[in-house]
Design a protein around this motif. Structure first.
Motif, PDB file in Angstrom:
ATOM      1  N   ALA A 128       5.593 -15.862  -5.381  1.00 29.23           N
ATOM      2  CA  ALA A 128       6.583 -15.908  -4.266  1.00 29.23           C
ATOM      3  C   ALA A 128       6.066 -14.991  -3.273  1.00 29.23           C
ATOM      4  N   GLY A 129       5.031 -14.180  -3.386  1.00 25.57           N
ATOM      5  CA  GLY A 129       4.814 -13.194  -2.181  1.00 25.57           C
ATOM      6  C   GLY A 129       3.540 -12.573  -2.626  1.00 25.57           C
ATOM      7  N   PHE A 130       3.525 -11.124  -2.066  1.00 28.98           N
ATOM      8  CA  PHE A 130       2.372 -10.816  -2.150  1.00 28.98           C
ATOM      9  C   PHE A 130       2.596  -9.090  -2.816  1.00 28.98           C
ATOM     10  N   LEU A 131       1.656  -8.487  -3.519  1.00 31.31           N
ATOM     11  CA  LEU A 131       2.083  -7.286  -3.889  1.00 31.31           C
ATOM     12  C   LEU A 131       0.981  -6.357  -3.195  1.00 31.31           C
ATOM     13  N   LEU A 132       1.355  -4.863  -2.700  1.00 32.09           N
ATOM     14  CA  LEU A 132       0.350  -4.511  -1.996  1.00 32.09           C
ATOM     15  C   LEU A 132       0.489  -2.936  -2.264  1.00 32.09           C
ATOM     16  N   ALA A 133      -0.591  -2.092  -2.529  1.00 33.21           N
ATOM     17  CA  ALA A 133      -0.688  -0.880  -2.849  1.00 33.21           C
ATOM     18  C   ALA A 133      -0.888  -0.038  -1.641  1.00 33.21           C
ATOM     19  N   THR A 134       0.093   1.088  -1.220  1.00 28.13           N
ATOM     20  CA  THR A 134      -0.281   1.385   0.026  1.00 28.13           C
ATOM     21  C   THR A 134       0.266   2.924  -0.374  1.00 28.13           C
ATOM     22  N   LEU A 135       0.245   3.862   0.864  1.00 28.66           N
ATOM     23  CA  LEU A 135       0.562   5.025   0.752  1.00 28.66           C
ATOM     24  C   LEU A 135       1.918   5.170   1.591  1.00 28.66           C
ATOM     25  N   PRO A 136       2.769   6.425   1.547  1.00 31.82           N
ATOM     26  CA  PRO A 136       3.967   6.616   2.112  1.00 31.82           C
ATOM     27  C   PRO A 136       3.948   6.239   3.911  1.00 31.82           C
ATOM     28  N   LYS A 137       2.756   6.797   4.294  1.00 32.19           N
ATOM     29  CA  LYS A 137       2.673   6.377   5.782  1.00 32.19           C
ATOM     30  C   LYS A 137       2.199   4.988   6.035  1.00 32.19           C
ATOM     31  N   GLY A 138       1.776   4.399   5.254  1.00 31.78           N
ATOM     32  CA  GLY A 138       1.410   2.881   5.220  1.00 31.78           C
ATOM     33  C   GLY A 138       2.574   1.952   5.138  1.00 31.78           C
ATOM     34  N   LEU A 139       3.589   2.536   4.190  1.00 30.31           N
ATOM     35  CA  LEU A 139       4.856   1.859   4.142  1.00 30.31           C
ATOM     36  C   LEU A 139       5.672   2.063   5.098  1.00 30.31           C
ATOM     37  N   GLN A 140       5.576   3.148   5.784  1.00 33.40           N
ATOM     38  CA  GLN A 140       6.427   3.385   6.983  1.00 33.40           C
ATOM     39  C   GLN A 140       5.982   2.531   8.240  1.00 33.40           C
ATOM     40  N   ILE A 141       4.727   2.261   8.463  1.00 33.05           N
ATOM     41  CA  ILE A 141       4.024   1.412   9.273  1.00 33.05           C
ATOM     42  C   ILE A 141       4.399  -0.046   9.309  1.00 33.05           C
ATOM     43  N   LEU A 142       4.402  -0.479   7.790  1.00 31.90           N
ATOM     44  CA  LEU A 142       4.836  -1.899   7.731  1.00 31.90           C
ATOM     45  C   LEU A 142       6.303  -2.120   7.846  1.00 31.90           C
ATOM     46  N   GLN A 143       7.084  -1.190   7.432  1.00 30.25           N
ATOM     47  CA  GLN A 143       8.569  -1.226   8.128  1.00 30.25           C
ATOM     48  C   GLN A 143       8.941  -1.358   9.417  1.00 30.25           C
ATOM     49  N   GLU A 144       7.960  -0.471  10.126  1.00 29.27           N
ATOM     50  CA  GLU A 144       8.233  -0.608  11.688  1.00 29.27           C
ATOM     51  C   GLU A 144       7.603  -1.670  12.187  1.00 29.27           C
ATOM     52  N   ALA A 145       6.667  -2.547  11.776  1.00 25.69           N
ATOM     53  CA  ALA A 145       6.174  -3.753  11.952  1.00 25.69           C
ATOM     54  C   ALA A 145       7.007  -5.032  11.597  1.00 25.69           C
ATOM     55  N   GLY A 146       8.025  -4.533  11.044  1.00 23.42           N
ATOM     56  CA  GLY A 146       8.958  -5.618  10.779  1.00 23.42           C
ATOM     57  C   GLY A 146       8.351  -6.704   9.486  1.00 23.42           C
ATOM     58  N   LEU A 147       7.567  -6.264   8.674  1.00 28.09           N
ATOM     59  CA  LEU A 147       7.101  -7.037   7.443  1.00 28.09           C
ATOM     60  C   LEU A 147       8.299  -6.880   6.185  1.00 28.09           C
ATOM     61  N   GLU A 148       9.240  -5.874   6.440  1.00 25.73           N
ATOM     62  CA  GLU A 148      10.209  -5.848   5.281  1.00 25.73           C
ATOM     63  C   GLU A 148       9.423  -5.811   3.960  1.00 25.73           C
ATOM     64  N   PRO A 149       8.861  -4.587   3.502  1.00 28.94           N
ATOM     65  CA  PRO A 149       8.041  -4.252   2.138  1.00 28.94           C
ATOM     66  C   PRO A 149       9.354  -3.807   1.402  1.00 28.94           C
ATOM     67  N   GLN A 150       9.375  -4.606   0.330  1.00 34.61           N
ATOM     68  CA  GLN A 150      10.391  -4.219  -0.872  1.00 34.61           C
ATOM     69  C   GLN A 150       9.644  -3.475  -2.123  1.00 34.61           C
ATOM     70  N   PRO A 151      10.178  -2.489  -2.801  1.00 36.85           N
ATOM     71  CA  PRO A 151       9.639  -1.706  -3.799  1.00 36.85           C
ATOM     72  C   PRO A 151       9.535  -2.955  -4.914  1.00 36.85           C
ATOM     73  N   ALA A 152       8.320  -2.733  -5.312  1.00 38.66           N
ATOM     74  CA  ALA A 152       8.068  -3.823  -6.410  1.00 38.66           C
ATOM     75  C   ALA A 152       8.790  -3.369  -7.774  1.00 38.66           C
ATOM     76  N   ALA A 153       9.537  -4.295  -8.252  1.00 42.00           N
ATOM     77  CA  ALA A 153      10.178  -4.193  -9.562  1.00 42.00           C
ATOM     78  C   ALA A 153       9.298  -4.135 -10.626  1.00 42.00           C
ATOM     79  N   PRO A 154       9.545  -3.395 -11.698  1.00 46.48           N
ATOM     80  CA  PRO A 154       8.763  -3.402 -13.048  1.00 46.48           C
ATOM     81  C   PRO A 154       8.166  -4.961 -13.566  1.00 46.48           C
ATOM     82  N   GLU A 155       9.181  -5.889 -13.353  1.00 50.72           N
ATOM     83  CA  GLU A 155       8.528  -6.942 -13.899  1.00 50.72           C
ATOM     84  C   GLU A 155       7.736  -7.839 -12.982  1.00 50.72           C
TER      85      GLU A 155
END
Length: 208
Positions: free
Chosen positions: A89-116
């Motif tokens: 249903a989407g994509f998993l991405l590994a990044t760093l805290p700074k990358g997470l902030q950039i994605l949020q600011e760009a409106g991509l709405e990254p969600q923390p990956a659930a264990p499952e």
């Protein structure tokens, strides 16, 4: 203590070699199992352990894996982008805290990956994109190691294909199993097709 950005497998192999020479401990973190791009943390012997600095997020994106990679490369510095994996249903991405902030600011709405949502390490199916079906290309990508490292194993006779010692230039087909000493086995389940850039998309199953 020193932390690197995400490094390709070849650069990480070289850093491991240098750290060993200098007597410095090194831990690497990719966020996703069998990750090719990883962050290295170098630290002295008296420190017992270090924390994983990576973040794995889930992204909803209208488009294919290569289109998302292009979008992310336009947003993130190379060192902020780890491995990217397609899910149902989407994509998993590994990044760093700074990358997470950039994605949020760009409106991509990254969600923390659930264990499952995270793939299992010991036995997992995954999609990989490769330029060819050569043993050294598919093996390195599937097992998440550098092509140089995998090629050395092939040269040493540690990789088997169809019951025989494999050569780097041998090509895999659907249903083939690649046995790599110390890494496990890899089965090519299906050739899913060709990407817009002319690469091949495969479904592989890795057993550790």
């Amino acid at each position: 203590m020193v932390q690197t950005p995400f490094l390709e497998a070849d650069a990480l192999d070289e850093l491991r070699r240098l750290a060993k020479q200098e007597g410095i401990r090194l831990e690497s973190f990719g966020g996703l199992p069998l990750a090719a791009r990883q962050v290295a943390v170098l630290f002295p012997e008296h420190i017992p352990a270090v924390a994983d600095p990576t973040r794995v997020v889930w992204l909803r994106f209208e488009g294919d894996l290569e289109a998302l990679e292009d979008r992310l490369r336009g947003l993130l510095e190379p060192g902020l982008m780890g491995d990217l994996e397609e899910t149902a249903a989407g994509f998993l991405l590994a990044t760093l805290p700074k990358g997470l902030q950039i994605l949020q600011e760009a409106g991509l709405e990254p969600q923390p990956a659930a264990p499952e949502q995270l793939p299992k390490t010991r036995e997992r199916s995954r999609s990989v994109v490769v330029p060819s079906l050569r043993v050294d290309v598919v093996g390195a990508k599937g097992f998440g190691v550098s092509r140089t490292y995998f090629a050395l194993g092939v040269k040493a006779g540690k990789v088997k294909l169809r019951g025989k010692t494999a050569a780097a230039k041998d090509e895999l087909s659907e249903g083939d199993t690649l046995l790599a000493e110390g890494l496990g086995s890899l089965v090519v389940r299906k050739v899913l097709g060709q990407t817009k850039r002319g690469n091949l998309k495969l479904e592989v199953e890795v057993h550790r």
